[in-house]
Write a protein that holds these residues in place. Structure first.
Motif, mmCIF file in Angstrom:
data_model
loop_
_atom_site.group_PDB
_atom_site.id
_atom_site.type_symbol
_atom_site.label_atom_id
_atom_site.label_comp_id
_atom_site.label_asym_id
_atom_site.label_seq_id
_atom_site.Cartn_x
_atom_site.Cartn_y
_atom_site.Cartn_z
ATOM 1 N N GLY A 187 -15.702 -17.262 -6.661
ATOM 2 C CA GLY A 187 -17.252 -16.225 -6.539
ATOM 3 C C GLY A 187 -16.906 -15.089 -7.378
ATOM 4 O O GLY A 187 -17.972 -14.631 -8.065
ATOM 5 N N MET A 188 -15.709 -14.347 -7.017
ATOM 6 C CA MET A 188 -15.751 -13.253 -7.674
ATOM 7 C C MET A 188 -15.657 -13.475 -9.280
ATOM 8 O O MET A 188 -16.041 -12.583 -10.122
ATOM 9 N N ILE A 189 -14.811 -14.259 -9.631
ATOM 10 C CA ILE A 189 -14.615 -14.561 -11.277
ATOM 11 C C ILE A 189 -16.053 -14.879 -11.809
ATOM 12 O O ILE A 189 -16.229 -14.394 -12.622
ATOM 13 N N LEU A 190 -17.034 -15.683 -11.103
ATOM 14 C CA LEU A 190 -18.239 -16.175 -11.617
ATOM 15 C C LEU A 190 -19.232 -14.642 -11.663
ATOM 16 O O LEU A 190 -19.891 -14.598 -12.579
ATOM 17 N N ALA A 191 -18.848 -13.849 -10.658
ATOM 18 C CA ALA A 191 -19.613 -12.762 -10.786
ATOM 19 C C ALA A 191 -19.501 -11.882 -11.969
ATOM 20 O O ALA A 191 -20.275 -11.495 -12.574
ATOM 21 N N VAL A 192 -18.141 -11.733 -12.274
ATOM 22 C CA VAL A 192 -17.586 -10.949 -13.492
ATOM 23 C C VAL A 192 -18.246 -11.608 -14.950
ATOM 24 O O VAL A 192 -18.727 -11.094 -15.834
ATOM 25 N N LEU A 193 -18.156 -13.236 -14.862
ATOM 26 C CA LEU A 193 -18.487 -13.851 -15.632
ATOM 27 C C LEU A 193 -20.009 -13.619 -16.314
ATOM 28 O O LEU A 193 -20.614 -13.727 -17.324
ATOM 29 N N ILE B 249 -26.208 -16.058 -19.400
ATOM 30 C CA ILE B 249 -26.485 -17.361 -19.378
ATOM 31 C C ILE B 249 -27.796 -17.551 -18.207
ATOM 32 O O ILE B 249 -27.826 -16.831 -17.473
ATOM 33 N N ARG B 250 -28.737 -18.464 -18.876
ATOM 34 C CA ARG B 250 -30.007 -18.508 -17.946
ATOM 35 C C ARG B 250 -29.517 -18.927 -16.578
ATOM 36 O O ARG B 250 -28.820 -19.472 -16.355
ATOM 37 N N ASP B 251 -30.695 -18.632 -15.695
ATOM 38 C CA ASP B 251 -30.390 -18.962 -14.157
ATOM 39 C C ASP B 251 -30.086 -20.436 -14.299
ATOM 40 O O ASP B 251 -29.337 -20.829 -13.273
ATOM 41 N N SER B 252 -30.952 -21.060 -15.070
ATOM 42 C CA SER B 252 -30.866 -22.830 -14.730
ATOM 43 C C SER B 252 -29.392 -23.171 -15.143
ATOM 44 O O SER B 252 -28.680 -24.259 -14.599
#
Length: 396
Positions: free
Chosen positions: A201-207, A213-216
């Motif tokens: 989750g932390m990696i995705l937050a940084v990414l 990237i669109r929300d979809s």
């Protein structure tokens, strides 16, 4: 398969809306749809969709647990504290103990068979509880003492705990040795699942902060990673205990902590996905119900289910001791922690598939537990929350 999907969604929505107008839980209509369309009544569902039913139900569970993670504030969980930890295992242990005490006398089975049955029945259903608790959070009910967060957090770990016990008990029934290490898998699977989920989750937050990237698209990324985490649980089986579903929920929590605005938008996207996933989940659960088994069980099995529910409610009450919750709030927690569905549908038939003597009666009781507690718990929450929980209007 396309015809089967059309039947599932159209009839599921129709019966759900009819029952809602009758002030009954919509999921009961979905369960009835599954029973009617399933192989034990009209047999209108394509065998191909039934063969992947477990996978489709798991996808639906992943969607609702991710949505729960995206909506849970870790600060709220910290403030809930001890009761949230106790809710992860005390009610389940009390229900299993109740099954061991009551089932041998009511059904004429052994203590070990009763323990296996208890492990199947004791798991609470996130698929029923989480949507209800999210609804309460949106409306501001129980906000002051964070009751929806307390119940969701407990339900997410409760399943992991119960499934590990079920594995241990069925292993014992097959002649395998059970050691302290078997039960040590519970905290280890929780810890590894949380570490993997929070890290991801932390990696995705940084990414998501660095890449547009669109929300979809973000939803597709989250779903794909969630599928990989659940698959990783099977890959690591026998090597290191790991809870894929808890990792999925932890990933959502970490993302919500680091990127709250993004998490709120993604939660809305997931709520839209849940509209279809909920129908698919409960219709397919209903399709697994063998009506003849349920009718053959008789009053003894029904009495047993209500008996062990009292043990579960007593366990919830114990978790609430020495808290500032009012009597009404404690009663609500006891009602909200009743529903069973997903785990019972997933593992109820395992003892029978393993050739255990208790297999048929375990499946029967698991099916009855779904039919009785899922609508009862959902209906109980819908009726009770306005009367038992204080409402706090959003001041932020």
């Amino acid at each position: 398969m396309l015809t089967s999907l059309a039947f599932i969604f159209l009839l599921g929505m129709l019966l759900s809306s009819i029952l809602k107008k009758l002030r009954l839980p919509g999921l009961l209509g979905m369960l009835i749809t599954g029973i009617v369309l399933g192989p034990y009544v009209l047999n209108l569902l394509d065998p191909s969709i039934l063969s992947i039913s477990a996978d489709l139900r798991q996808i639906a569970l992943i969607i609702i647990l991710t949505r729960a993670g995206l909506s849970l504030d870790i600060n709220d969980l910290k403030k809930v504290g001890r009761p949230a930890i106790l809710m992860c295992f005390v009610p389940a242990c009390c229900e299993i103990a109740g099954m061991i005490l009551l089932a041998p006398g009511l059904l004429g089975i052994s203590v070990l068979d009763a323990a296996i049955m208890g492990a199947v029945v004791a798991a609470v259903s996130p698929a029923v509880i989480v949507p209800k608790m999210l609804m309460l959070m949106e409306k501001g009910y129980g906000r002051e003492n964070r009751i929806p967060q307390l119940i969701m957090a407990g339900a997410s770990v409760d399943d992991v705990f119960v499934i590990v016990l079920f594995t241990a008990f069925t292993g014992l029934a097959q002649g395998e040795s059970i050691s302290a290490a078997s039960f040590a898998q519970v905290p280890v699977s929780i810890l590894t699942g949380m570490i993997a989920g929070v890290g991801t989750g932390m990696i995705l937050a940084v990414l998501f902060a660095r890449l547009h990237i669109r929300d979809s698209g973000k939803v597709v990324v989250l779903l794909s990673i969630s599928f990989l985490m659940v698959a990783l649980e099977n890959v690591l089986k026998g090597v290191i205990p790991f809870s894929g579903l808890l990792a999925v929920m932890s990933m959502g929590i970490a993302l919500q902590k680091k990127r709250r605005v993004v998490a709120e938008r993604l939660s809305v996207k997931y709520s839209k996905l849940w509209v279809a996933a909920e129908i698919l989940l409960f219709v397919l659960v209903g399709a697994s119900v063998d009506v003849s088994y349920a009718l053959a069980a008789g009053a003894s099995a029904v009495l047993l289910i209500f008996g062990v529910l009292l043990f579960r409610m007593a366990g919830v009450f114990l978790c609430m001791l020495k808290t500032k919750l009012s009597g009404k709030e404690r009663l609500f927690c006891m009602i909200a922690y009743m529903p069973k569905a997903t785990v019972q549908a997933a593992i109820g038939g395992v003892p029978l598939a393993l050739g255990l003597g208790c297999g048929k009666i375990v499946l029967t009781v698991a099916v009855l537990a779904i039919l009785i507690t899922a609508p009862l718990g959902a209906f109980g929450v819908d009726v009770a929350y306005r009367k038992l929980l204080p409402q706090t209007h959003d001041e932020m």
